[in-house]
Design a protein around this motif. Structure first.
Motif, short mmCIF file in Angstrom:
data_model
loop_
_atom_site.label_atom_id
_atom_site.label_comp_id
_atom_site.label_asym_id
_atom_site.label_seq_id
_atom_site.Cartn_x
_atom_site.Cartn_y
_atom_site.Cartn_z
N MET A 76 5.41 -1.45 0.32
CA MET A 76 5.64 -2.35 -0.94
C MET A 76 6.66 -3.48 -0.41
O MET A 76 6.76 -4.40 -1.39
N THR A 86 0.88 -1.20 -0.03
CA THR A 86 0.08 -0.03 0.02
C THR A 86 0.81 1.43 -0.26
O THR A 86 1.78 1.30 0.83
N ARG A 87 0.55 2.22 -0.89
CA ARG A 87 1.25 3.43 -0.60
C ARG A 87 0.06 4.54 -0.01
O ARG A 87 -1.03 4.42 -0.22
N ASP A 115 5.23 3.80 1.91
CA ASP A 115 4.61 2.61 1.32
C ASP A 115 5.04 1.36 2.17
O ASP A 115 6.02 1.52 2.95
N SER A 134 4.73 11.14 3.11
CA SER A 134 4.47 9.99 2.25
C SER A 134 5.24 8.52 2.53
O SER A 134 6.09 8.77 3.30
#
Length: 270
Positions: A174, A156-157, A172, A170
């Motif tokens: 990943m 998920t980002r 993530d 921000s």
């Protein structure tokens, strides 16, 4: 039009599926779906089908939200008060009739961040068509500071956007191997007071519905890789821990030295 009218205030998410089988005044193939709002709130409306338009109109036939999906899904949001609303779904290309559509209605959360941080709870679900599955919410920062973001959902980002469209934070997940790692080693972000848009992109191949959390935690401890100036609070805690270790070592030495002495012997008098 279905008989049951959903209440958007009592559901985190619901979906309209139907067929545009009526003609509006502009001869566009259209369908009409109603829903109610019992408590004022903010909601997202996403149409997953290309070349499809949506309008949300209130009881006075005033348009309160509008979106046009061309080559990909489209989304609009609106703050709605109590009442009954109508979703108008129409085809952008005239002559295209009897076409299926999917309209998602979700709650747009307004998360409050204070000095200690904030928590957002959401649900990831499978997406259809050209829908990228992007989820958008509002984050209001009452007390700014430096925070670490921790997302519980793998692959998920997420991003925090200012009103000017600038990314202020921000992250993530990943790499699932790094999920749930040491919070002190994760990058932190300075977030000033104000209102932001929280954008989350879960994986598309979700089976069913998966709840997740995004936590913002105030950074109060210094990371080993952080070369910035030490905060006063961190200095106090570091010195306190050092004193405790020193005292513990001194106590251990005292116990060891006492153990080598000959114990006192008592004799009974006849």
């Amino acid at each position: 039009m279905g008989v049951a009218i959903p209440n958007a205030s009592t559901m985190n998410w619901f979906q309209f599926r139907g067929i545009t089988n009526e003609l509006d005044s502009n001869l566009a193939s259209t369908d009409y779906r109603q829903f109610t709002v019992s408590k004022a709130g903010e909601f997202n409306f996403r149409i997953a089908d290309i070349n499809t338009n949506i309008k949300i109109v209130d009881q006075n036939n005033k348009v309160v939200a509008e979106a046009k999906a061309k080559n990909e899904a489209a989304e609009a949001s609106a703050k709605l008060g109590p009442g009954t609303y109508t979703a108008v779904i129409s085809q952008a290309v005239r002559g295209v009739n009897e076409r299926e559509y999917t309209l998602d209605v979700t709650e747009r959360q307004n998360i409050m961040m204070v000095g200690t941080g904030a928590q957002m709870k959401g649900i990831a679900r499978a997406v259809v068509g050209k829908d990228p599955g992007v989820q958008k919410h509002t984050l209001t920062v009452a007390q700014g500071g430096e925070f670490v973001g921790n997302m519980s959902l793998p692959l998920t980002r997420w991003a925090l956007m200012s009103k000017e469209g600038k990314v202020v934070a921000s992250g993530d997940t990943m790499d699932p191997a790094k999920s749930g790692g040491d919070m002190l080693k994760k990058p932190s972000f300075k977030i000033e007071p104000g209102q932001y848009e929280l954008v989350i992109v879960p994986p598309k191949n979700v089976i069913g519905e998966i709840p997740y959390q995004l936590n913002f935690v105030q950074k109060v401890a210094k990371s080993p890789d952080d070369n910035s100036e030490e905060r006063p609070f961190d200095k106090i805690m570091r010195e306190r821990e050092a004193r405790l270790k020193q005292w513990a070592a001194e106590d251990a030495n005292k116990s060891s030295s006492k153990a080598k002495t000959t114990p006192y012997k008592m004799s009974l008098l006849a």
